[in-house]
Design a protein around this motif. Structure first.
Motif, short mmCIF file in Angstrom:
data_model
loop_
_atom_site.label_atom_id
_atom_site.label_comp_id
_atom_site.label_asym_id
_atom_site.label_seq_id
_atom_site.Cartn_x
_atom_site.Cartn_y
_atom_site.Cartn_z
N ALA A 182 -8.82 2.73 17.24
CA ALA A 182 -7.33 3.09 15.95
C ALA A 182 -7.61 3.09 14.65
O ALA A 182 -9.01 2.06 13.75
N GLY A 183 -7.57 3.78 13.95
CA GLY A 183 -7.62 4.09 12.18
C GLY A 183 -5.98 4.97 11.74
O GLY A 183 -5.15 5.77 12.10
N SER A 184 -6.02 4.09 10.62
CA SER A 184 -4.99 5.04 9.84
C SER A 184 -5.14 4.59 8.16
O SER A 184 -5.76 3.75 7.28
N VAL A 185 -4.43 5.69 7.59
CA VAL A 185 -4.55 5.60 5.81
C VAL A 185 -3.47 5.55 5.45
O VAL A 185 -2.15 6.34 5.79
N ASP A 186 -2.96 4.92 4.76
CA ASP A 186 -1.25 5.01 3.76
C ASP A 186 -1.60 5.54 2.36
O ASP A 186 -1.95 6.45 2.48
N ARG A 187 -1.32 5.10 1.42
CA ARG A 187 -1.50 6.32 0.05
C ARG A 187 -2.79 5.47 -0.27
O ARG A 187 -2.74 4.45 -1.38
N HIS A 188 -3.90 6.27 -0.16
CA HIS A 188 -4.43 5.60 -0.57
C HIS A 188 -5.08 5.02 -2.20
O HIS A 188 -5.69 4.20 -2.74
N SER A 189 -4.25 5.99 -2.83
CA SER A 189 -4.48 5.23 -4.22
C SER A 189 -3.81 3.41 -4.50
O SER A 189 -4.09 2.84 -5.59
N TRP A 190 -3.55 2.78 -3.21
CA TRP A 190 -3.75 1.24 -3.06
C TRP A 190 -1.88 0.74 -4.16
O TRP A 190 -1.34 0.17 -2.96
N ASP A 191 -1.65 1.80 -5.68
CA ASP A 191 -0.91 0.65 -5.53
C ASP A 191 0.99 1.88 -5.01
O ASP A 191 1.80 0.80 -5.45
N GLN A 192 0.74 3.12 -4.80
CA GLN A 192 1.28 2.95 -3.65
C GLN A 192 1.82 3.06 -2.63
O GLN A 192 2.93 3.37 -1.83
N ALA A 193 0.91 2.17 -1.72
CA ALA A 193 0.64 2.16 -0.53
C ALA A 193 1.39 0.80 -0.25
O ALA A 193 1.60 -0.35 -0.60
N GLU A 194 3.30 0.79 0.48
CA GLU A 194 3.81 0.05 0.32
C GLU A 194 2.89 -1.11 1.56
O GLU A 194 3.58 -2.77 0.81
N TRP A 195 2.84 -1.01 2.23
CA TRP A 195 1.75 -2.93 2.48
C TRP A 195 0.46 -2.47 3.54
O TRP A 195 0.02 -0.84 3.21
N LEU A 232 -6.89 1.23 4.17
CA LEU A 232 -6.99 2.37 5.29
C LEU A 232 -7.45 1.13 5.71
O LEU A 232 -8.34 0.50 5.73
N ALA A 233 -7.91 1.31 7.56
CA ALA A 233 -8.65 0.98 8.44
C ALA A 233 -8.80 1.12 9.29
O ALA A 233 -8.17 2.26 10.13
#
Ligand code: ZN
Lengths: 131, 388
Positions: free
Chosen positions: B248-261, B378-379
């Motif tokens: 499994a893998g995912s990316v949220d908002r790559h800019s870090w500060d926009q990623a809620e979690w 990202l993970a």
């Protein structure tokens, strides 16, 4: 001395709005959503009818850290790095510094307001606690 | 279950781990390749694929000095498939890509590698220059102007939320570093082989509150290799194959500060939706700890405890110790073994599942392990199983 952004057509409003005392965030004129980092398309409705809009500059500290390590020789420490959730731009969070108070006087949930620090042609949005 | 369409990790290898090693990073990579080939009983002629993260990075050569095309050329590999890049869901995404390639018949045996030369590069700036630009752009522009120059400051902000919202204490968080350092004492290759006490941890200087010096990994020079083999090529391999049971893998908002979690939560949840295994089946976890707090969020994200309960879960350290119910980072993690950058976790999961851990081998007959990388915006998570 701060590292400065390379200005381009998408980010210029954000980084120079401070010349007019304004924090400008890309905004969708169709769905009223905000887009940050700025893109030429709305991430909520895919409209291309977007332009930078001045917001109040008020926000709430989402979370923060007190940075103690000098990452280069001239860096003065400690200082606060915080994520500020903008009050009237839902979903937009800006990494910034909290200035004008002791580093120990900062907490999650604190209300803050923007101030600008000019360096060359860039107006960096920093935040102070609302008294 | 038909094994033909499965992907397996077969040979694994690792170079010396050090700081400012004289050996060229391409040769460190060759060292790790040779060890992996020998374990698998494969020859270089049988390799037909190469996968790496993040590929050669010219502006930061120490971070990634060896491109996949260089390795292919240096070893005379006839590649039918190869990939290398940073725009993937963190370091172990290179393994996910290779597994996808062998499962779709594009390759039979893929060398996956991550080579780092971050300490060596700093000692030799003439050969490994850091290319600095006058101005920052891309995601960096949203952090660098605020002197948030290190990922330590980005991760620290998530950690502070845990401190304020869930009551995470320094004594609890310390257990990641203390466990790493204790395990590294039993790993001959580990970079830092000195014990760490709670007193030393608590009196360490702060880097970015609540992360102190011992919560951070250290730049190192090393190469780690895992060979990913196709199910229908597995009879060519001598070592015990380890099946990639789920990915499994995912990316949220790559800019870090926009990623809620953090992405470790979505990735952990997705992993269990792709398998019949459950957290109770897992014998050991090798969780990304470039910063200690990331490993704690992986424990929560993978469902070993509730969100916010990670501090209590590791409190005292016995549960995650080598002889505990869920041994963590048995090779020392990046904090003590060195900043192998993601691949060390998959390497160690295979070591433990094969029973090759020597002094650090966990008890029982481990059959299921988890390895992860990243955990910020990202993970990637791998569920690994030994069937035989
Ligand atoms: Zn819109």
């Amino acid at each position: 001395m701060r590292a400065l952004p390379r200005l381009d057509s998408l980010n210029r409003d954000f980084w120079t709005g401070g010349e007019h005392g304004e924090l400008r965030i890309m905004h969708c004129n169709d769905c009223d959503g905000y887009i940050h980092p700025p893109r030429p398309v709305c991430r909520h409705c895919l409209s291309e009818n977007v332009s930078a809009k001045a917001v109040s500059g008020r926000g709430v500290i989402d979370t923060y850290t007190i940075n103690h390590q000098a990452w280069h020789p001239k860096m003065e420490v400690p200082f606060v790095i915080a994520r500020v959730a903008l009050s009237d731009a839902p979903g937009v969070i800006i990494t910034s510094n909290i200035i004008g108070c002791s580093v120990d006087d900062v907490d999650i949930g604190d209300e803050v307001s923007v101030v600008f620090e000019q360096q060359d042609d860039v107006f960096i949005p920093l935040f102070e606690k609302v008294k | 279950m038909t094994m033909r369409n499965e992907a397996f990790i077969t040979g694994i290898g690792q170079s010396e781990i050090g700081r400012k090693l004289a050996r060229h990073p391409l040769l460190l990579t060759v060292d790790a390749v040779k060890e992996a080939l020998a374990e698998a009983g494969l020859s270089i002629e049988q390799i037909d694929g190469v996968s790496t993260y993040p590929g050669r990075v010219p502006q930061m050569l120490g971070f990634s000095p060896v491109g996949s095309d260089e390795l292919i050329d240096a070893l005379g590999i006839k590649a039918k498939w190869y990939a290398g890049g940073g725009e993937i869901s963190s370091q172990l995404g290179a393994i996910v890509a290779a597994a996808s390639a062998v499962r779709t018949g594009q390759a039979r045996h893929v060398i996956c590698y991550r080579t780092v030369y971050e300490a060596g590069a700093m000692a030799n700036p003439a050969e490994y220059p850091m290319m600095r630009r006058d101005r920052v752009d891309g995601n960096s522009q949203w952090t660098a102007p605020f002197n948030a120059l290190s990922a330590a400051t980005w991760v620290a902000q998530y950690a502070m939320r845990h401190v304020k919202k869930y009551g995470l204490t320094r004594e609890q968080l310390a257990q990641i570093a203390l466990t790493d350092r204790a395990n590294a004492l039993l790993n001959p290759r580990a970079l830092v082989r000195e014990p760490l006490s709670m007193d030393e941890y608590l009196s360490a200087r702060m880097v970015s509150d609540p992360l102190c010096l011992y919560d951070c990994d250290r730049h190192s020079d090393a190469s780690t290799v895992l060979i990913v083999s196709a199910g229908d090529a597995i009879d060519e391999v001598r070592c015990t194959p380890v099946r990639i049971a789920a990915m499994a893998g995912s990316v949220d908002r790559h800019s870090w500060d926009q990623a809620e979690w953090m992405a470790s939560y979505a990735t952990g949840r997705d992993l269990w939706q792709r398998t019949d295994y459950t957290p109770a089946d897992v014998d050991t976890v090798q969780l990304y700890d470039g910063f200690s707090f990331l490993a704690l969020t992986w424990l929560e994200g993978l469902g070993f405890c509730e969100v916010g309960e990670g501090g209590k879960f590791i409190e005292g350290g016995s549960r995650i110790a080598l002889d505990g119910e869920l041994p963590l980072n048995t090779f020392g993690g990046q904090i003590a073994a060195g900043r192998l950058h993601g691949f060390g976790f998959a390497h160690e999961a295979v070591v433990q599942l094969r029973g090759l851990g020597g002094e650090r081998q966990i008890n029982g007959d481990p059959k299921v392990a988890i390895a992860t990388s990243g955990g910020g915006p990202l993970a990637t998570a791998l569920l690994l199983a030994r069937d035989a």
